[in-house]
Write an enzyme that holds these catalytic residues in place. Structure first.
Site, PDB file in Angstrom:
ATOM      1  N   GLY A   1       0.800  -1.220   0.000  1.00 20.56           N
ATOM      2  CA  GLY A   1       0.000   0.000   0.000  1.00 20.56           C
ATOM      3  C   GLY A   1       0.827   1.262   0.000  1.00 20.56           C
TER       4      GLY A   1
ATOM      5  CB  SER B   1       3.272  -3.546  -3.151  1.00 19.20           C
ATOM      6  OG  SER B   1       3.395  -2.253  -3.680  1.00 19.20           O
TER       7      SER B   1
END
Length: 553
Positions: free
Chosen positions: A125, A217
């Site tokens: 995120g 991520s």
């Protein structure tokens, strides 16, 4: 529960009611050092949600929880996620959020089965968004889909992000050393969670000597930082990194200091006392504006402070800092292809000019100009133009370069340098994506597709978790997701967590990566698993002229 029409005797009705309302089964319960936890039985999967792993004080390092086995703790609902800007895609931002977010969740088939492999997942995120309440990260499906006779303990965690996870408190009046660690609280929270797992997970049947940390991520970037820090290795022995290179950087203390001055000015805070007194509402009301103001130099970026994160963490990995850690690493071929979409006219057609992609790369490079470990390229004389000349479509070539610089090339470099120290190093490249038109038909304007029909960011994770409808904007109709590909992706992850080797009976032979053969498992557009040697050699060899910022050529 599916509705069923039954003709039952009175005794049968009573028996059915007992089964229906759970009178015939009991909620799972375990006695751990930090509490006697009661979870819930989710149709054969024991789940424990919202377990506190650390006590938090604003802008200070978390401390151990003080509960003991004598404390009876109900663990049946998710804890709050970290405060973040509201986002229509990030489901976690729509759930309860708080500064006090140090919670984890546990899934397993049977708490009585001992010495099971443990997987601890760190969500992504961009160091700003995300949380373990996101249905995409529901560990139930992974555990449920394990073959009969196989089990593991699957853990997901929350941690502090953004202005709560990385600021320099020394810019405020009244600063003392007890706030020195505020500059890298995200990493310290993740370490605190791993410590809790190490000390408590055996009560849930997990083996604390066989822990795999996994991140996607920004979570993948977190895994890399933990790998580079040998002091954390007491808590894990394997690592899985999905598309982690977006956050493969650590900015300087100067950058964090400048950001922090902007952050506290926007919050109207001048002293440490005022910062510590900020309420959840105070931060929630300002977090979106702060993120917008800082842009690509957004708050919460990891800092190479020389204490919590090494100022030379990239070279530390290169020199074997993680030699004792088995590694599975990879990404997708269309990582952030949404940057090539002509959003003004279509959700699936590419733009006609690559300029906006180029500008975005320059903006990123400029904003994070001291981002140690990040690969730069667009400012190198001739590098961009020569790369565009390698293909017929300049927009696609620009998008390819973006995906290479920020994701796929550094991913291969991590595999290459880790393989020099640990032979259990495996690289993959995910190319499979569902049919673009079917995804659009199912989702309408909310669909997220690559204009080139490629696998975008998170596609591999969707199959590894197997949640199906967790991210349908990307994967389309849940009923059309390939059960075979889910089973293969999950077997890959489970086999690696169990043995340090992702090979399993559902895929072709996967050979470990090394600098000579450069084996790469390619999950093809037609969902085949092909282990290729020196895959994409022309692109990788071209990219080799780049070095991470801060590393000597």
């Amino acid at each position: 529960m599916k509705r069923v029409l039954l003709t039952l005797s009175c005794a049968g009705v009573l028996l059915f009611a007992m089964c229906l309302f759970g009178c015939g089964s009991s909620a799972p319960s375990v006695e751990a050092p930090t509490g006697t936890y009661t979870g819930q039985d989710n149709e054969g999967v024991a789940e424990f949600l919202g377990i506190r792993y650390g006590n938090m004080k604003p802008f200070q390092v978390a401390t151990d929880v003080t509960t003991t086995t004598d404390d009876k703790i109900e663990a049946t609902s998710f804890g709050e996620n970290c405060i973040q800007p509201y986002d229509e895609v990030e489901v976690a931002s729509q759930d309860p959020c708080s500064q006090d977010c140090l919670f984890l969740n546990i899934w397993t088939k049977d708490v009585e089965t001992k010495d099971k492999p443990v997987i601890v997942f760190i969500h992504g995120g961009s160091c700003i968004w995300g949380g373990s309440s996101d249905p995409s990260y529901d560990g139930e499906y992974f555990v449920r889909n394990l073959p009969e006779g196989e089990d593991c303990v699957f853990v997901t965690i929350n941690y502090r992000m953004s202005i709560m996870g990385g600021v320099d408190m020394s810019v405020l009046e009244g600063y003392t050393d007890e706030y020195a660690d505020a500059i890298n609280l995200s990493k310290l929270d993740q370490t605190q969670a791993l410590k809790w797992v190490s000390e408590n997970i055996s009560a849930f049947g997990g083996n604390p000597a066989n822990v795999t940390i996994m991140g996607q991520s920004a979570g993948g970037g977190a895994v890399e930082m933990l790998m580079a820090d040998q002091d954390t290795h007491r808590y894990f022995n394997r690592a899985v990194i999905n598309s982690g290179t977006q956050s493969r950087e650590a900015v300087s203390k100067d950058t964090v200091k400048k950001n922090s001055e902007i952050i506290f000015d926007m919050l109207g805070v001048k002293t440490v006392e005022e910062a510590a007194a900020l309420t959840d509402e105070d931060i929630s009301e300002n977090i979106s504006d702060i993120v917008d103001q800082l842009g690509r130099a957004h708050p919460g970026l990891r800092c190479a402070d020389g204490k919590i994160i090494s100022e030379t963490w990239w070279e530390d990995l290169q020199n074997g800092a993680a030699a004792d850690i088995d590694l599975l690493i990879g990404g997708t071929n269309g990582e952030e292809d949404w940057n090539a979409v002509d959003w003004d006219n279509s959700i699936s057609d590419p733009i006609s000019d690559p300029q906006s992609i180029y500008d975005y790369m320059v903006e990123t490079d400029t904003a994070r100009s001291d981002a140690y470990g990040r690969y730069y390229g667009v400012e190198v004389d001739g590098f961009y133009d020569n790369f565009l000349a390698m293909g017929d479509d300049p927009v696609k070539q620009a998008m390819d370069l973006y995906n290479e610089i920020y994701f796929n090339y550094p991913t291969q470099m991590i595999a290459e340098m880790q393989s020099q120290h640990n032979e259990n190093t495996y690289l993959y490249y995910w190319e499979y994506a569902p049919d673009m038109e079917e995804v659009i038909e199912y989702n309408g304007e909310s669909a997220e597709v690559s204009p080139y029909g490629r696998a975008m960011h998170c596609m591999d994770l969707c199959f590894e978790f197997g949640t199906k409808d967790g991210y349908s904007e990307l994967t389309g109709d849940p009923e059309k997701m390939s059960d075979d590909l889910i089973a293969q992706a999950q077997a890959m992850l489970y086999s690696f967590a169990k043995t340090g080797n992702p090979n399993n009976d559902l895929i072709s032979e996967w050979k470990p990566y090394n600098a000579e053969t450069k084996y790469n498992m390619v999950i093809t557009p037609d969902s085949k698993w092909n282990c290729e040697s020196d895959y994409r050699a022309d692109v990788i060899n071209y990219m080799r002229q780049l070095k991470p910022y801060g590393v000597e050529n």
